[in-house]
Write a protein that holds these residues in place. Sequence first.
Motif, PDB file in Angstrom:
ATOM      1  N   GLU A  13      77.832 127.019 -89.737  1.00  0.00           N
ATOM      2  CA  GLU A  13      76.255 126.544 -90.204  1.00  0.00           C
ATOM      3  C   GLU A  13      75.206 127.705 -90.304  1.00  0.00           C
ATOM      4  O   GLU A  13      74.237 127.484 -90.879  1.00  0.00           O
ATOM      5  CB  GLU A  13      75.752 125.486 -89.461  1.00  0.00           C
ATOM      6  N   GLY A  37      77.254 129.383 -95.023  1.00  0.00           N
ATOM      7  CA  GLY A  37      76.155 128.468 -94.003  1.00  0.00           C
ATOM      8  C   GLY A  37      75.228 127.968 -94.783  1.00  0.00           C
ATOM      9  O   GLY A  37      75.545 127.379 -95.711  1.00  0.00           O
ATOM     10  N   ARG A  38      74.169 127.548 -94.107  1.00  0.00           N
ATOM     11  CA  ARG A  38      73.138 126.618 -94.681  1.00  0.00           C
ATOM     12  C   ARG A  38      71.681 127.189 -94.394  1.00  0.00           C
ATOM     13  O   ARG A  38      71.354 127.835 -93.716  1.00  0.00           O
ATOM     14  CB  ARG A  38      73.099 125.205 -94.475  1.00  0.00           C
TER      15      ARG A  38
END
Length: 418
Positions: A339, A416-417
């Motif tokens: 993430e 990821g974010r």
Amino acid sequence: MPDFRLAFRPFREQVAFFERKVNVPSTRWDDIRLGDHAHGFMVAGATRAALLDDFRNAILRAIKEGRGFADWQRDFESIVAKHGWSGWTGEGSAAGRAWRAKVIYQTNIRQSYNAGRYAQLTRPEMLVARPWWEYRHGERGYSKNPRPIHQSWNGLVLHYSDPWWKTHYPMNGWGCNCGVRAHGEADLKRLGLKKGTAPGGGLEGVDPGFEYNVGEAARSLPAATSLGQKIMQLPREWRDRALADAMTRPVHWAGEYEAMVDAAIAESKAGLPMPRGRALPAGFLPPGVADRLPVTPSTAMMGVVDARIYHAIRASKGTPDDELVAALRELPVRMQQAETAVVWDEGMKGQRNAHPALIYAWELPSGRWFRAIFHLENSDGDRSMRKARMLANWLRTVGVVTRENLADGKYTLLSGRL
């Protein structure tokens, strides 16, 4: 008498050495060589991820539980049958399978032991108390066919700093059972041991592929970045398997990264000069990211230099930001989490000293974001490390920013974010 001892007691440093290795598919025994083995796990001919992982888990179980060869051989036979694998001379023969099982077991058990012992022997307090190392033939078992030259080294006492140990610290060949014991001055007197001089003869007595110190390589950034280079040279599918595996392994050695951060904080508070030259691995590129970069790094290893950590602490002015320090401590772990945002920054075209960069970022409890900026090796590198010919993708700076800052149009989210 058996040709190697089966019973052993595992210890923390031995387990830690093996747990941090990255699975690397390979076709030949020399696809990765020398210090690369201190950071990568391979079984020649094992190219499938599931097969390699089964071998790895069986070896790790043997190390953690102190299991002997007979237990491992049963695991080996089960894995071979499960995957339909063959990777030995005399394919299909019981003798061929037994030989292959023995080589895999001996080499991994002994090298993990040797690396763990090196970590113990080189603790600062040990180097002060017991700086004299004795070469011991047959320290870890017995051999049906002992090497006369290894026998001639038995009882040789050299200072730990002697260059001879860089190439002759055990193992020194396939099936080598030799070891090292550390002594203080009083020990030498009590045991009747005399300080010696390094033997001549170059690498005579050391098998090809063993002319390195496994314990030293385990703590070496050049060795880690060399493995990173080998990973980048693999076919794309194999490379992504290796990088995916790297995301699950503890990269830094025995808490040294946290110690680097603590030292930077202490030095900053005391107003001491900025340190220079100590470098550690921080992580690997995430799988799939390299294919999305406009430039391809020559190594997958991400490196950290002590001076950059110190600079980040000093830049916070006065008392370091608690969130910044906490995030700095987490950096290697966060780099392995799916993430965590990995962002490409092309840099401001035409701006002096502006370089393309890879950014790792994640949200902090306050709602702010931690940002770590790495310059790729072929875009830029830390000067002190370039002079030392240490190849990596170097951390340049860190900071705390807003999410809006990371959403700037010049940035491209790679994984990821945000």
